[in-house]
Design an enzyme around this catalytic site. Sequence first.
Site, PDB file in Angstrom:
ATOM      1  N   THR A  40       0.726  -1.260   0.084  1.00 14.25           N
ATOM      2  CA  THR A  40       0.057  -0.105  -0.020  1.00 14.25           C
ATOM      3  C   THR A  40       0.889   1.173  -0.022  1.00 14.25           C
ATOM      4  OG1 THR A  40      -1.792  -1.150   1.143  1.00 14.25           O
ATOM      5  CG2 THR A  40      -1.889   1.306   1.236  1.00 14.25           C
ATOM      6  N   TYR A  53      -8.089   0.889  -3.856  1.00 13.23           N
ATOM      7  CA  TYR A  53      -6.593   1.178  -4.541  1.00 13.23           C
ATOM      8  C   TYR A  53      -6.054  -0.016  -5.162  1.00 13.23           C
ATOM      9  CZ  TYR A  53      -4.616  -0.556  -0.126  1.00 13.23           C
ATOM     10  OH  TYR A  53      -4.487  -1.457   0.539  1.00 13.23           O
ATOM     11  N   THR A 119       1.626  -4.235   4.266  1.00 16.35           N
ATOM     12  CA  THR A 119       1.605  -4.570   6.014  1.00 16.35           C
ATOM     13  C   THR A 119       0.943  -5.939   6.067  1.00 16.35           C
ATOM     14  OG1 THR A 119      -0.369  -3.373   5.965  1.00 16.35           O
ATOM     15  CG2 THR A 119       1.417  -2.179   6.295  1.00 16.35           C
ATOM     16  N   ASP A 120       0.266  -6.481   5.296  1.00  7.77           N
ATOM     17  CA  ASP A 120      -0.620  -7.908   5.637  1.00  7.77           C
ATOM     18  C   ASP A 120       0.334  -8.963   6.219  1.00  7.77           C
ATOM     19  OD1 ASP A 120      -2.821  -6.449   4.651  1.00  7.77           O
ATOM     20  OD2 ASP A 120      -3.056  -7.649   2.959  1.00  7.77           O
ATOM     21  N   LYS A 192       0.529  -7.647  13.162  1.00  4.76           N
ATOM     22  CA  LYS A 192      -0.615  -6.743  12.760  1.00  4.76           C
ATOM     23  C   LYS A 192      -1.748  -6.766  13.508  1.00  4.76           C
ATOM     24  CE  LYS A 192      -2.845  -4.966   8.427  1.00  4.76           C
ATOM     25  NZ  LYS A 192      -2.753  -4.801   7.089  1.00  4.76           N
ATOM     26  N   GLU A 313      -2.176 -29.182  28.408  1.00  2.00           N
ATOM     27  CA  GLU A 313      -3.337 -30.106  28.145  1.00  2.00           C
ATOM     28  C   GLU A 313      -3.227 -31.143  26.846  1.00  2.00           C
ATOM     29  OE1 GLU A 313      -7.331 -28.318  28.617  1.00  2.00           O
ATOM     30  OE2 GLU A 313      -6.272 -26.288  28.089  1.00  2.00           O
TER      31      GLU A 313
HETATM   32  N1  ASP Z   1      -2.751  -5.452   0.876  1.00  2.77           N
HETATM   33  C1  ASP Z   1      -1.678  -4.386   1.464  1.00  2.77           C
HETATM   34  C2  ASP Z   1      -0.363  -5.161   1.398  1.00  2.77           C
HETATM   35  O1  ASP Z   1      -0.217  -5.989   2.248  1.00  2.77           O
HETATM   36  C3  ASP Z   1      -1.925  -3.721   2.609  1.00  2.77           C
HETATM   37  C4  ASP Z   1      -0.967  -2.752   3.075  1.00  2.77           C
HETATM   38  O2  ASP Z   1       0.187  -2.827   2.355  1.00  2.77           O
HETATM   39  O3  ASP Z   1      -1.060  -2.006   4.076  1.00  2.77           O
HETATM   40  O4  ASP Z   1       0.431  -4.951   0.397  1.00  2.77           O
END
Ligand code: ASP
Length: 356
Positions: A40, A53, A119-120, A192, A313
Amino acid sequence: MKRSHRIWAVFIVFVISIGCQYAFCQEKKANVVILATGGTIAGAAATGAQSSYTSGAVTIDAMVDAVPGIKDLANIKGEQVANVGSQDMSFDIMLKLAKRINELLPSQDVDGIVVTHGTDTMEETAFFLNLAVKSDKPVILVGSMRPSTAISADGPLNLYNAVAVAADPQARGRGVLVVMNDWIQGAHSLTKTSTTAVQTFMSPLRGLVGVAAYGKNDFFNVPAWKHTTSSEFDIANVTKMPRVDIIFACADMSPDLIDASVNNGAKGIVIAGVGNGNMNKASVDAAARAVKRGVVVVRSSRVVTGTVGRNVEIKDDDLGFVASDELNPQKSRILLSLALLKPRTANQIQELFATY
Ligand code: ASP
């Protein structure tokens, strides 16, 4: 000496000292390489207030040019290693990235690396690099939650702070770090936690490594687990990572997913268990069958914080399972795949989970 000569002498000394300081500063500017992988942070939408996007639409040079003052922090070079939303991040790209970093960092002309990344799956790549990079120079992952075209895009300041951390000698020896929304966090411990909020990354068990604010960094924590120069994993000649699947546990979980994973060639299985790495009886039996067929089973947890301990457990000693300790399922998968690069017993792999 005449008074006028004295004034000239003082003036000349002053000019020389300013010149030296300037030259010294120029010399001291760090060299940072930015390796771009998409995400992103490189995303663009048609308007500033739109939630949809396209990831990876902006080149690394355009991203750097959009950040005022970033070139005062360091001499920056950019390279495009991949251009994907990180949902499409793969072991192949991680290997390519780690090898490129290991090629760059021994050079005296490189002081630090920034990796721009979605970020994923950022925590997975960060943890992979934490174990595969052979240098204590800073390696910083950075991304953004909003695309570059959004109102209040978070990418430019995140990138600025990431370059400032990569250029900072204080960042050395702390393993691979993630810099997002002013926080510096360790690859081992961050995760995350929000699908959309800019403050998405948290390190629930270990806390922050430091904070970054407009080029000024404050470090107050050293990650406790082994990493980088003390990691035993060597990916230099690796072209394919062993398949490890993650199976998500829930009430009334279907055990046949475990059998299917084994039948489809998984060498390792991570259970994203309920609670302390638990799963129902039928799934424990299926996992025990998997172990008998030579597959390594790691019990992790779908719960966001806490550790998974042995023999709580589920009788790991009897069944031959491994407990993930602090690693969440997605990071357990990375460590297990690296562990499976050579033959190891479940006990030896358990030792790795206590070390990394
Ligand atoms: N889907 C995007 C990615 O992980 C989300 C992001 O970058 O925040 O590339």
